[in-house]
Enzyme design. Structure first.
Site, PDB file in Angstrom:
ATOM      1  N   GLU A  30       0.840  -1.269   0.047  1.00  0.00           N
ATOM      2  CA  GLU A  30       0.017  -0.034  -0.098  1.00  0.00           C
ATOM      3  C   GLU A  30       1.001   1.086   0.236  1.00  0.00           C
ATOM      4  OE1 GLU A  30      -2.972  -0.539  -1.247  1.00  0.00           O
ATOM      5  OE2 GLU A  30      -3.405  -1.856   0.401  1.00  0.00           O
ATOM      6  N   HIS A  31       0.110   2.249  -0.766  1.00  0.00           N
ATOM      7  CA  HIS A  31       1.127   3.396  -1.122  1.00  0.00           C
ATOM      8  C   HIS A  31       2.562   3.316  -1.438  1.00  0.00           C
ATOM      9  CE1 HIS A  31      -1.840   6.783   0.336  1.00  0.00           C
ATOM     10  NE2 HIS A  31      -2.377   5.669   1.009  1.00  0.00           N
ATOM     11  N   ASP A  33       3.214   2.161  -4.885  1.00  0.00           N
ATOM     12  CA  ASP A  33       3.002   2.513  -6.280  1.00  0.00           C
ATOM     13  C   ASP A  33       3.461   3.796  -6.834  1.00  0.00           C
ATOM     14  OD1 ASP A  33       0.643   3.879  -5.451  1.00  0.00           O
ATOM     15  OD2 ASP A  33      -0.494   2.957  -7.165  1.00  0.00           O
ATOM     16  N   GLY A 117     -11.792   1.793  -1.628  1.00  0.00           N
ATOM     17  CA  GLY A 117     -10.652   1.358  -1.676  1.00  0.00           C
ATOM     18  C   GLY A 117     -10.654   0.149  -2.903  1.00  0.00           C
ATOM     19  N   SER A 119     -11.195   0.569  -6.194  1.00  0.00           N
ATOM     20  CA  SER A 119     -10.837   1.258  -7.562  1.00  0.00           C
ATOM     21  C   SER A 119     -12.218   1.413  -8.206  1.00  0.00           C
ATOM     22  CB  SER A 119      -9.988   0.296  -8.485  1.00  0.00           C
ATOM     23  OG  SER A 119      -8.780   0.586  -7.668  1.00  0.00           O
ATOM     24  N   SER A 120     -13.276   2.091  -7.778  1.00  0.00           N
ATOM     25  CA  SER A 120     -14.324   2.346  -8.620  1.00  0.00           C
ATOM     26  C   SER A 120     -13.998   3.578  -9.621  1.00  0.00           C
ATOM     27  CB  SER A 120     -15.427   2.825  -7.477  1.00  0.00           C
ATOM     28  OG  SER A 120     -15.006   3.931  -7.029  1.00  0.00           O
ATOM     29  N   SER A 121     -13.242   4.386  -9.131  1.00  0.00           N
ATOM     30  CA  SER A 121     -12.971   5.404 -10.251  1.00  0.00           C
ATOM     31  C   SER A 121     -12.137   4.904 -11.044  1.00  0.00           C
ATOM     32  CB  SER A 121     -12.571   6.531  -9.671  1.00  0.00           C
ATOM     33  OG  SER A 121     -11.131   6.454  -8.793  1.00  0.00           O
ATOM     34  N   GLU A 153      -7.045  11.131 -13.334  1.00  0.00           N
ATOM     35  CA  GLU A 153      -7.285  11.264 -11.818  1.00  0.00           C
ATOM     36  C   GLU A 153      -6.216  12.286 -11.281  1.00  0.00           C
ATOM     37  OE1 GLU A 153      -8.612   8.896  -9.309  1.00  0.00           O
ATOM     38  OE2 GLU A 153      -9.089   6.983 -10.732  1.00  0.00           O
ATOM     39  N   ASP A 165      -3.979   1.095  -9.524  1.00  0.00           N
ATOM     40  CA  ASP A 165      -5.433   0.719  -9.827  1.00  0.00           C
ATOM     41  C   ASP A 165      -5.846   0.654 -11.418  1.00  0.00           C
ATOM     42  OD1 ASP A 165      -5.217   1.308  -7.286  1.00  0.00           O
ATOM     43  OD2 ASP A 165      -6.772   3.093  -7.251  1.00  0.00           O
TER      44      ASP A 165
END
Ligand code: GLA
Length: 354
Positions: A30-31, A33, A117, A119-121, A153, A165
């Site tokens: 996590e965090h 990338d 969390g 990745s819908s967007s 984004e 994502d």
């Protein structure tokens, strides 16, 4: 036009082209990338579908099965903190790239929860790009599509996210995890051992990446990079790590999470390759501790849910995604999955399987 509650088939009947994309769950990493690290996301079965019909003007008429109103925007408008910004951003970039030539009527149907969390967007943007390409009967390298989706984004919405994502949504097949080296965007896939399940569970706590806390952590990492004169925090040498004490305490903690998380991901990939899921689970537990203690991206309530999942027999459990709420992921034996999830949901009223 009100789309809310309409059945999916009737929703897309009138569209000239459609595109779909799945959400993702990050198994570990996590965090990192946007810090040059390697991450290990997998896809979830929930997806978003977008239908497009070209118009004669440059308007965007947007309807979603989730919202009552139809929104009218234009291809040249900036973001204005509305849910439709992602659509405007994606279509105006598609327009700049020559993938579309005019405004569109857009219908959207999604069962990926927002702000969770998963990745819908990114999935929404990739689905739009896929629909645009389908309109012209074109296909593009999925990595290039992911890179453009990230641009929406970062440049249009203003969230300084990494590339995980978009790559995950653009590249992963069900049943596999993606080994993504964000230093050079090299990818490999790995089969998830089929006797194990990663269950994605909504914690019942909501948050949005654009609420500022994600950005705050990204800025802290950037400050640490500048002070350490490093381009990426995941590959600092042990000697350089020894110099972390020169940083303000809060930045030391952030870098400690990033460097240790990257090492955990590399070990987790090996563990999965060897079908050593006990070790994989243990690394998930360590990852959550680091995310909560050093990166301070969890909450007390979520920490209690993670503890409870482990007490109830999960081999590993951790908060997944950008932090501060949304989904957790738990590792359990496939044969026990259904009962385990029932018991967990009975004990914690606000959680639900995603
Ligand atoms: C969000 C971002 C990703 C990544 C994760 C945290 O999902 O979009 O780029 O940074 O948070 O790992």
């Amino acid at each position: 036009m009100n789309m809310k509650g309409q059945n999916k088939n009737s929703l897309f009947k009138a569209s000239v082209a459609t595109g779909s994309a799945r959400g993702r769950v990050n198994l570990i990493g996590e965090h990192i990338d946007y810090n040059g690290g390697t991450v290990l996301p997998a896809s979830i079965s929930r997806e978003v579908t977008v239908g497009l019909t070209p118009r004669a003007d440059d308007l965007l008429e947007i309807s979603s099965s989730r919202f009552d109103d139809t929104v009218s925007r234009s291809l040249t408008e900036p973001a204005n903190s509305h849910w439709s910004d992602y659509i405007v951003g994606a279509l105006s970039l598609a327009h700049k790239k020559g993938w579309i030539q005019s405004g569109m009527n857009i219908v959207i149907d999604s069962n990926i929860p927002d702000g969770a969390g998963v990745s819908s967007s990114a999935a929404l943007i990739i689905a739009i790009f896929r629909a645009c390409l389908a309109l012209n009967g074109e296909s593009k390298d999925p990595k290039d599509v992911a890179i453009l989706a990230r641009e929406v984004e970062t440049d249009f919405i203003g969230v300084p996210c990494g590339i995980m994502d978009q790559m995950a949504t653009s590249l992963i097949n069900p049943g596999q995890a993606l080994i993504l080296d964000t230093l050079n965007n090299d990818t490999q896939t790995i089969d998830i051992p089929d006797t194990w399940s990663f269950i994605t569970i909504h914690t019942g706590i909501h948050r949005k990446l654009s609420d500022g806390r994600y950005k705050e952590r990204a800025i802290e990492c950037q400050e640490a990079k500048e002070l350490l004169k490093q381009n990426d925090l995941c590959h600092i040498t042990p000697e350089e790590e020894a110099e972390l004490t020169s940083l303000p305490e809060i930045l030391q903690k952030r870098v400690t999470h990033v460097t240790s998380e990257h090492k955990r991901v590399l070990r987790a990939i090996e563990a999965m390759r060897m079908n050593n899921m006990a070790l994989f689970g243990q690394l998930m537990v360590e990852s959550h501790k680091s995310y909560s203690h050093d990166f301070e991206a969890s909450t007390h309530e979520i920490d209690l849910l993670i503890e409870s999942a482990l007490t109830m027999g999960a081999l590993g459990a951790r908060l997944t995604g950008g932090g501060f709420g949304g989904c957790m992921v738990a590792l359990v034996q496939k044969t026990e999955k259904e009962q385990w999830m029932k018991d967990f949901a009975a004990r914690h009223k606000n959680v639900w399987e995603v």
